[in-house]
Write a protein that holds these residues in place. Sequence first.
Motif, short mmCIF file in Angstrom:
data_model
loop_
_atom_site.label_atom_id
_atom_site.label_comp_id
_atom_site.label_asym_id
_atom_site.label_seq_id
_atom_site.Cartn_x
_atom_site.Cartn_y
_atom_site.Cartn_z
N UNK A 284 7.87 43.13 10.16
CA UNK A 284 7.05 42.79 11.66
C UNK A 284 6.55 41.43 10.77
N UNK A 285 5.79 41.76 9.60
CA UNK A 285 5.15 39.97 9.17
C UNK A 285 6.56 39.05 8.80
N UNK A 286 7.73 39.61 8.43
CA UNK A 286 8.97 38.28 8.48
C UNK A 286 8.87 38.43 10.28
N UNK A 287 8.95 38.80 11.23
CA UNK A 287 9.28 38.69 12.46
C UNK A 287 7.73 37.52 13.18
N UNK A 288 7.08 37.34 12.48
CA UNK A 288 5.71 37.01 12.31
C UNK A 288 5.67 35.39 11.53
#
Length: 487
Positions: free
Chosen positions: A286-290
């Motif tokens: 998710x952090x990567x997606x952000x």
Amino acid sequence: MSTTETPQSVALPESPGVSARRAWAAVGVILIGEIMDLLDSLVTTIAGPTITRDMGGSQEFIQWLAAGYTIAMAAGLLIGGRLGDKYGRKNLFLVGLAGFTATSLVSALATNPETLITARILQGLLGALMVPQALGIIRSVFPPDKVAVAFGVTGPAMALSGVAGPIVAGWLVDADYFGWGWRMIFAVNVPIGGLALLAGFAVLPRSTRQKDLRIDVVGALIAAAGMAAVIFSLVQGRELGWPWWVFVLLAAGVGALAGFVRYQIQRAAKGLSTLITPSLFGKKAFVSGLSVGILFFSVMMGGALLFSLFFQLGLGMSPLKSGLATIAQAAGMLLGFGFSQALGMARRTMFLGFAAVAAGLLAALGTIAVQDDPVNAWWLSPALAVVGIGSGLAIAPFFDIVLSGVDEEETGSAAGTLSSAQQVGNALGASVLGTVFFSVLDGERGHGASAFTTAASTGLLVAVAFVAGAALCTLWLPERAVRHVEV
């Protein structure tokens, strides 16, 4: 549903107390509000140079027209959905729509840059009250097995609006209706918004209110302050000569955003309500997606501003011709969405999209470099078409893939956070690529059209670097989206 069918022609079981006709009328009102918001996030990339010439604002004024709106939207989205839960989705949608319409009128009547920027910021905040209510309202008027049909109508309508936005803005500015020029891009919202408001009172259903819901206002203010500090530093630093305190402010903004994350985790540990589900920050995907969203949407908005500045300030094109010059990119994006269905909603499709965007940007740079001054903007169409195809390929699987990496109970918070990150990316792109363009232009003064060519080429290189960063962050996303089917 075929393109010839109307919403009323779909066989639709009625939700309790809501007829099919009223349900589709509610969708129509929601679409009007969301399209107004989408268009107003795009129109100033085309109209900005004309507005600046008319008002006499600085170069940074052009950047603030886009960045002020989107950063306010990003901050407001963190709290807008929660306010709808507490005070009722219909109430918040109508308040947001009424305020958005009123601030559109203020924007149209503005006589100086300060008033217009303030109105744009208020537009973004009020849009953030309106937009998050759409999902809940649609779910409340349709039975569960027909919700997808409603979104099947709204999705293409929003996509076509995004394509038409720059062209409509250019047309309204050039047509100079009633002698209002650029003011018409805002004034047109007033009658449309007024009619939508009246319809909304009649057709939107009332929703239950969670009166005891506590909202994390402090967290929202911390996040807003952090985002504002970062964008202000990037936009105004060049005009101020990059004094030491600008870098301190930039660092403080980044620190505030990190503090916001820590604050959310602390509130969750105490059992208090949060704006973002803290467990999301512990998920690498998710952090990567952000990160992917912020970097890539920076290229989308920043690139639109970059080409508009080059076409209008450098090549002397009218706003309408500037909008039409990017139609190849818009058409390419629609093709990219279609190609993504054949290739599959997978990470490799995103990689292919990023590669195409980078190739298209480099091709545009090469096209500019080999042409004699003045550059023929229409020769850029093939490169822009490739950029558009790549954008469609990258965006289509993005939300599905990122959200597939979170737990079911985190999905709502994750979706809202991704939408906010998209707006942060829009603001960041307008500020960074705009600053690069004007900084290089300042250093090339006295070199005529070649100065604009150099400025645009440098901006394109920075955009390619952003795309490369987005592609790198994609490595930590799931290989494929996992679709949850209701049984």
